[in-house]
Scaffold this motif. Structure first.
Motif, PDB file in Angstrom:
ATOM      1  N   THR A 182      55.055  63.466  32.023  1.00 34.74           N
ATOM      2  CA  THR A 182      53.933  62.549  32.195  1.00 34.74           C
ATOM      3  C   THR A 182      53.705  61.793  30.895  1.00 34.74           C
ATOM      4  O   THR A 182      54.159  62.232  29.832  1.00 34.74           O
ATOM      5  N   PRO A 183      53.029  60.684  30.920  1.00 35.91           N
ATOM      6  CA  PRO A 183      52.780  59.930  29.684  1.00 35.91           C
ATOM      7  C   PRO A 183      52.025  60.784  28.671  1.00 35.91           C
ATOM      8  O   PRO A 183      51.135  61.557  29.042  1.00 35.91           O
ATOM      9  N   PRO A 184      52.376  60.685  27.393  1.00 38.08           N
ATOM     10  CA  PRO A 184      51.679  61.477  26.379  1.00 38.08           C
ATOM     11  C   PRO A 184      50.225  61.047  26.252  1.00 38.08           C
ATOM     12  O   PRO A 184      49.868  59.902  26.547  1.00 38.08           O
ATOM     13  N   LYS A 185      49.390  61.987  25.785  1.00 37.77           N
ATOM     14  CA  LYS A 185      47.975  61.690  25.617  1.00 37.77           C
ATOM     15  C   LYS A 185      47.787  60.587  24.582  1.00 37.77           C
ATOM     16  O   LYS A 185      48.477  60.551  23.569  1.00 37.77           O
ATOM     17  N   GLY A 186      46.844  59.697  24.872  1.00 37.77           N
ATOM     18  CA  GLY A 186      46.566  58.593  23.961  1.00 37.77           C
ATOM     19  C   GLY A 186      47.329  57.324  24.284  1.00 37.77           C
ATOM     20  O   GLY A 186      47.053  56.269  23.708  1.00 37.77           O
ATOM     21  N   SER A 187      48.289  57.412  25.199  1.00 44.97           N
ATOM     22  CA  SER A 187      49.049  56.216  25.568  1.00 44.97           C
ATOM     23  C   SER A 187      48.262  55.415  26.602  1.00 44.97           C
ATOM     24  O   SER A 187      47.365  55.926  27.275  1.00 44.97           O
ATOM     25  N   ASN A 188      48.606  54.158  26.750  1.00 42.56           N
ATOM     26  CA  ASN A 188      47.922  53.281  27.698  1.00 42.56           C
ATOM     27  C   ASN A 188      48.671  53.153  29.014  1.00 42.56           C
ATOM     28  O   ASN A 188      48.404  52.217  29.788  1.00 42.56           O
ATOM     29  N   GLU A 189      49.602  54.053  29.246  1.00 42.70           N
ATOM     30  CA  GLU A 189      50.399  53.971  30.463  1.00 42.70           C
ATOM     31  C   GLU A 189      49.586  54.394  31.686  1.00 42.70           C
ATOM     32  O   GLU A 189      48.621  55.162  31.589  1.00 42.70           O
ATOM     33  N   ASP A 190      50.014  53.915  32.834  1.00 43.71           N
ATOM     34  CA  ASP A 190      49.404  54.308  34.101  1.00 43.71           C
ATOM     35  C   ASP A 190      49.611  55.817  34.295  1.00 43.71           C
ATOM     36  O   ASP A 190      50.743  56.303  34.222  1.00 43.71           O
ATOM     37  N   PRO A 191      48.543  56.592  34.525  1.00 39.81           N
ATOM     38  CA  PRO A 191      48.689  58.051  34.671  1.00 39.81           C
ATOM     39  C   PRO A 191      49.552  58.463  35.854  1.00 39.81           C
ATOM     40  O   PRO A 191      49.994  59.610  35.933  1.00 39.81           O
ATOM     41  N   ASP A 192      49.775  57.540  36.782  1.00 39.28           N
ATOM     42  CA  ASP A 192      50.626  57.865  37.934  1.00 39.28           C
ATOM     43  C   ASP A 192      52.108  57.647  37.646  1.00 39.28           C
ATOM     44  O   ASP A 192      52.964  57.917  38.484  1.00 39.28           O
ATOM     45  N   VAL A 193      52.408  57.161  36.434  1.00 37.29           N
ATOM     46  CA  VAL A 193      53.787  56.901  36.052  1.00 37.29           C
ATOM     47  C   VAL A 193      54.365  58.124  35.344  1.00 37.29           C
ATOM     48  O   VAL A 193      53.668  58.820  34.596  1.00 37.29           O
ATOM     49  N   VAL A 194      55.638  58.427  35.585  1.00 39.06           N
ATOM     50  CA  VAL A 194      56.337  59.488  34.857  1.00 39.06           C
ATOM     51  C   VAL A 194      57.563  58.887  34.185  1.00 39.06           C
ATOM     52  O   VAL A 194      58.079  57.855  34.617  1.00 39.06           O
ATOM     53  N   PHE A 195      57.997  59.543  33.105  1.00 43.98           N
ATOM     54  CA  PHE A 195      59.151  59.072  32.355  1.00 43.98           C
ATOM     55  C   PHE A 195      60.299  60.056  32.496  1.00 43.98           C
ATOM     56  O   PHE A 195      60.086  61.280  32.458  1.00 43.98           O
ATOM     57  N   GLU A 196      61.516  59.528  32.660  1.00 44.01           N
ATOM     58  CA  GLU A 196      62.697  60.389  32.668  1.00 44.01           C
ATOM     59  C   GLU A 196      63.155  60.621  31.233  1.00 44.01           C
ATOM     60  O   GLU A 196      63.248  59.677  30.443  1.00 44.01           O
ATOM     61  N   VAL A 197      63.419  61.883  30.894  1.00 46.78           N
ATOM     62  CA  VAL A 197      63.870  62.249  29.551  1.00 46.78           C
ATOM     63  C   VAL A 197      65.370  61.990  29.457  1.00 46.78           C
ATOM     64  O   VAL A 197      66.161  62.587  30.197  1.00 46.78           O
ATOM     65  N   LEU A 198      65.755  61.079  28.561  1.00 48.25           N
ATOM     66  CA  LEU A 198      67.164  60.743  28.408  1.00 48.25           C
ATOM     67  C   LEU A 198      67.857  61.620  27.382  1.00 48.25           C
ATOM     68  O   LEU A 198      69.080  61.792  27.428  1.00 48.25           O
ATOM     69  N   ARG A 199      67.090  62.192  26.448  1.00 45.12           N
ATOM     70  CA  ARG A 199      67.642  63.102  25.451  1.00 45.12           C
ATOM     71  C   ARG A 199      66.760  64.341  25.412  1.00 45.12           C
ATOM     72  O   ARG A 199      65.543  64.247  25.597  1.00 45.12           O
ATOM     73  N   PRO A 200      67.334  65.514  25.179  1.00 47.64           N
ATOM     74  CA  PRO A 200      66.528  66.744  25.154  1.00 47.64           C
ATOM     75  C   PRO A 200      65.433  66.678  24.093  1.00 47.64           C
ATOM     76  O   PRO A 200      65.694  66.362  22.938  1.00 47.64           O
ATOM     77  N   LEU A 201      64.223  66.990  24.488  1.00 49.84           N
ATOM     78  CA  LEU A 201      63.098  67.016  23.567  1.00 49.84           C
ATOM     79  C   LEU A 201      62.785  68.444  23.161  1.00 49.84           C
ATOM     80  O   LEU A 201      63.026  69.394  23.919  1.00 49.84           O
ATOM     81  N   TYR A 202      62.229  68.598  21.985  1.00 49.34           N
ATOM     82  CA  TYR A 202      61.838  69.927  21.499  1.00 49.34           C
ATOM     83  C   TYR A 202      60.799  70.506  22.446  1.00 49.34           C
ATOM     84  O   TYR A 202      59.765  69.896  22.698  1.00 49.34           O
ATOM     85  N   GLY A 203      61.093  71.668  22.984  1.00 49.90           N
ATOM     86  CA  GLY A 203      60.133  72.331  23.850  1.00 49.90           C
ATOM     87  C   GLY A 203      60.519  72.387  25.310  1.00 49.90           C
ATOM     88  O   GLY A 203      60.006  73.229  26.043  1.00 49.90           O
ATOM     89  N   ILE A 204      61.408  71.518  25.775  1.00 51.26           N
ATOM     90  CA  ILE A 204      61.803  71.603  27.171  1.00 51.26           C
ATOM     91  C   ILE A 204      62.789  72.763  27.331  1.00 51.26           C
ATOM     92  O   ILE A 204      63.487  73.130  26.385  1.00 51.26           O
TER      93      ILE A 204
END
Length: 427
Positions: free
Chosen positions: A14-36
């Motif tokens: 989901t969009p990170p906190k503090g961003s102005n993105e639509d809360p109904d939008v999700v992002f696909e992770v293209l590179r492994p992030l710390y914590g997944i």
């Protein structure tokens, strides 16, 4: 480049906190992030691929330790280990080490922490004059004592009272939540100590861990006594230094069992210690997972568990360039167990014992290990199978920490007078 190796399926966030993105939008992770969940696996595969391209090979059965022999642009052997994103590098040549470090940090973004002083919460203290390294967790141990208000408690000489055996008969029908939380916390904190540096706590931890689901007052009292022992020994660890003559980079061990000692199941307890250059590198205290009908069978199950670890460590040492030329001497205080291991005569055993019997016999036949008789009072592994009286426990502690050269010399001299191979034993 895209580090997507090891990622299981497509990952969305989901969009990170503090961003102005639509809360109904999700992002696909293209590179492994710390914590997944897949990130550690992806990093491991990426590291492995790069190390392989640099001429490294894994050490034995361990896929997180890589070794590169001298040759080409590197003048000496390199050993690298990785725990997620914490990496250790070792080499006899400082110039070679620096050259490789530069190449590594060119490929992977990271920081050079210099000479290692702490690793995974443990301290490494180098005494260059005496050529020793002490590996301990005094900061972590002190933190445990302070968390559980045990810092000001009087110290005791042994982790558990002599001869004590915890039993489920002392477990209540309903566990007090506060007691349960405290007991599980103490046991969990001790686990990290036992895994890393404190083999003297191995049996006590094995006893406590059997009751984490339903502890009673008796169990909590035993756990708090372990803390009292830790109060007097919190600054202890493992000291690695120059070995006794004739034992340089030689793997040796002790194995023992306590027959039918668990009061709830009447299963036996296995204990073993394997040392390199006079200081433990592997140990275990564990209730056996099968029933045995005699002390010889119990000792044989313990010997097979120790044998598995011997195979693992010998393979790793071979990968490091320290191949064991002779069978690994494992001292055992049960003559019947040794006789069964060396004598091909068949006996009636249950199937699970028979499998272990053939396994150990094969190791002896193939000169992987040899079981050698020692006195029960000199068997270091005895401290990992039962709660001993303080004189006996304190006799073994210097070896379990690698701190007293005269104590190690006593054992090594004993070893020099014992057969080092099946052929020598037969002679």
């Amino acid at each position: 480049d895209k580090l997507d190796e090891g990622v299981n399926g497509r990952v969305f966030i989901t969009p990170p906190k503090g961003s102005n993105e639509d809360p109904d939008v999700v992002f696909e992770v293209l590179r492994p992030l710390y914590g997944i969940p897949s990130s550690a696996r992806a990093l491991h595969l990426t590291l492995s691929k790069w190390f392989k391209s640099q001429g490294f090979k894994t050490a034995g059965f361990e896929d997180s330790i890589w070794v590169r022999e001298a040759g080409g642009e590197y003048e000496d052997r390199l050993i690298v280990s990785a725990h997620i994103d914490d990496t250790l590098m070792a080499c006899k040549s400082l110039a070679t080490l620096q050259k490789f470090k530069t190449a590594f940090l060119t490929r992977f973004e990271g920081t050079d922490e210099g000479d290692v002083s702490t690793y995974l919460g443990a301290e490494l203290i180098r005494d260059r004059i005496n050529k020793t390294i002490t590996f301990k967790q005094s900061v972590y141990a002190r933190k445990i004592l302070q968390i559980y208000d045990a810092w000001d408690k009087p110290a005791v000489k042994t982790p558990l009272e002599a001869g004590v055996r915890l039993t489920k008969e002392d477990s209540p029908a309903f566990v007090d939540p506060a007691l349960h939380r405290r007991y599980r916390g103490i046991t969990g904190h001790l686990s990290f100590l036992v895994t890393m540096t404190r083999c003297d706590l191995a049996f006590a931890y094995a006893e406590l861990s059997k009751f984490v689901q339903c502890p009673g007052e008796v169990h909590l009292k035993a756990a708090e006594r372990v803390l009292q022992y830790l109060r007097g020994t919190y600054d202890l660890g493992l000291t690695y230094g120059a070995p006794a003559p004739g034992s340089v980079n030689v793997l040796r061990g002790w194995v023992d069992s306590d027959y039918a000692s668990d009061p709830d199941s009447r299963k036996s307890v296995t204990g073993y210690v394997l040392s390199l250059n006079g200081t433990p590198v592997s140990w275990k205290a564990k209730r056996q997972d099968c029933m045995t009908l005699s002390s010889a069978e119990a000792e044989y199950v313990a010997a097979s568990m120790c044998g598995q670890e011997v195979v693992y460590l010998r393979a790793m040492l071979r990968g490091f360039g320290y191949e064991q030329r002779e069978p690994t001497v494992v001292w055992e205080d049960n003559a019947a167990c040794i006789a069964i291991a060396n004598n091909p005569v068949n006996r009636k055993f249950t199937r699970h014992i028979d499998v272990r019997r053939y396994f150990v016999r094969d190791l002896v036949r193939d000169a992987v290990l040899t079981l050698v008789k020692c006195a029960g009072t000199l068997n270091v592994a005895d401290a990992l199978t039962k709660s001993l009286l303080s004189p006996s426990f304190l006799l073994h502690c210097p070896f379990l920490q690698g701190t007293r050269q005269e104590y190690k010399a006593h054992y090594c001299v004993l070893g020099l007078h014992l057969p080092q191979s099946p052929a020598a034993a037969a002679a």
